[in-house]
Design a protein around this motif. Structure first.
Motif: not given
Length: 378
Positions: A146-170
């Motif tokens: 769970i990422s608290c922001s879209e900016a955080a989600r994009q940063l970590h996806a770029g570091w190899g965190y699997p996108k299919d296991r990620m969602s944004v909850i502010p």
């Protein structure tokens, strides 16, 4: 009753820590039991966590050399408390939660991400290395991220965190705790010995390069050149006249009379309704700034730099400026200062309505609980 374990690096004041505190305070105690495990002490939020009715444990972990014993103790806590699902908060808390919760106890685990930028000059090398390297380990240590922001989600996806296991909850906001209060406005002006109609701009943030007080003070001087009647109140750890570096910055701008450095305060809930405007001039690192949403919930128009999801949070109810640009930050605030009283009031109402429609705590908690139900059922 669903038992939720929250594993967090520490409990000093910060965005992730405050969201955790509000989460355990707002979950129905007849349906949910919260168990909070801090790796590094009870911090300033420990008493608040206990007051919520949550169980609180301190693993006393002062360094990575104690990681093995921390994992063992956490495994025992999860067993003894009969935990159903584990929520990690911040990098170290995520990893320890994943090892003790998912790998050793077979429990469903969610991770929490709360950073949109890691400055190598400010963030410990071990933390930066951990954040960048653990992405590929997510399938082994967590069921969802769970990422608290879209900016955080994009940063970590770029570091190899699997996108299919990620969602944004502010982050969420309690609209009963943060709301307009004319009495708070009068009380602050009385405390500062200001006229009742004095225009006050608030800021909440520790003295740290992330908060960019250098840019803020330069912007203060530019605003005061056009609006000399404006007062600026700064709240946070290290934000006091005893901080010679900050005091010298204020003095260099010639603004000591209209700048008020109040240091850390425990009554933020009563201060937010006192502002006419609120601004945040962060240079980097914000993911989803709680202080901006809190001010908006109190019908305060806001200005923020375009860092993290600040622009998404504010929408068209306030102004956004590029980071590290005192001229642009000042112009954004001056644009709001130049509006009529009725226009300001309309902006304030729109700001609170935006929080109510998109970020009310009750709705945000339901989204967390939905993730928990899904990973428990998987």
């Amino acid at each position: 009753m669903l038992v939720i374990a929250h594993v967090i690096t520490g409990l000093e004041m910060g965005g992730a820590e405050m969201m955790l505190a509000r989460m355990v305070e707002n979950l129905d105690p007849t349906r949910y039991r919260n168990v909070v495990i801090s790796l590094r002490g009870e911090g300033t939020l420990g008493p608040r966590i206990r007051a919520s009715g949550a169980a609180l444990y301190d693993l006393g972990m002062s360094g990575m050399g104690q990681a093995v014993s921390a994992v063992r103790r956490l495994k025992a806590i999860l067993r003894d408390e009969q935990v159903d699902v584990v929520q990690g908060w911040m990098y170290h808390g995520n990893v320890i939660a994943g090892i003790a919760g998912k790998r050793m106890s077979g429990l469903p685990v969610a991770w929490g991400l709360h950073a949109s930028f890691l400055d190598p000059k400010q963030v410990p090398f071990v933390t930066t290395l951990l954040a960048r390297r653990i992405g590929p380990l997510v399938p082994f240590l967590a069921d969802h991220v769970i990422s608290c922001s879209e900016a955080a989600r994009q940063l970590h996806a770029g570091w190899g965190y699997p996108k299919d296991r990620m969602s944004v909850i502010p982050n969420g906001f309690d609209l009963t705790a943060f709301q307009p209060d004319p009495a708070a406005r009068r009380a602050l002006r009385l405390e500062l010995e200001l006229p009742e109609d004095a225009v006050v701009v608030g800021h909440v943030g520790r003295y740290h390069p992330q908060k960019d007080y250098e840019t803020l003070m330069r912007a203060v001087a530019r605003v005061r050149a056009s609006r000399p009647d404006t007062h600026f109140v700064f709240i946070g750890k290290g934000v006091e006249w005893e901080n010679s570096e900050l005091a010298n910055r204020v003095t260099a701008c010639g603004e000591r009379d209209n700048v008020h450095l109040l240091g850390p305060r425990s009554d933020i809930q009563m201060l937010h309704p006192a502002w006419d405007f609120f601004w945040l001039g962060s240079a980097f690192g914000e993911a989803f700034p709680l202080v901006v949403g809190e001010a908006m919930a109190c019908e305060v128009p806001c200005v923020a730099t375009d860092v993290g999801d600040s622009a998404e949070l504010i929408g068209d109810t306030g102004k956004i400026a590029p980071p590290q640009d005192p001229g642009a930050l000042a112009e954004a605030l001056l644009a709001l200062l130049g509006e009529s009283a009725s226009e300001r009031a309309q902006r304030g109402r729109a700001a609170r309505a935006r929080i109510a429609e998109n970020y009310a705590m009750s709705a945000i908690l339901e989204r967390y609980l939905d993730v928990y139900q899904r990973i428990m059922a998987a």
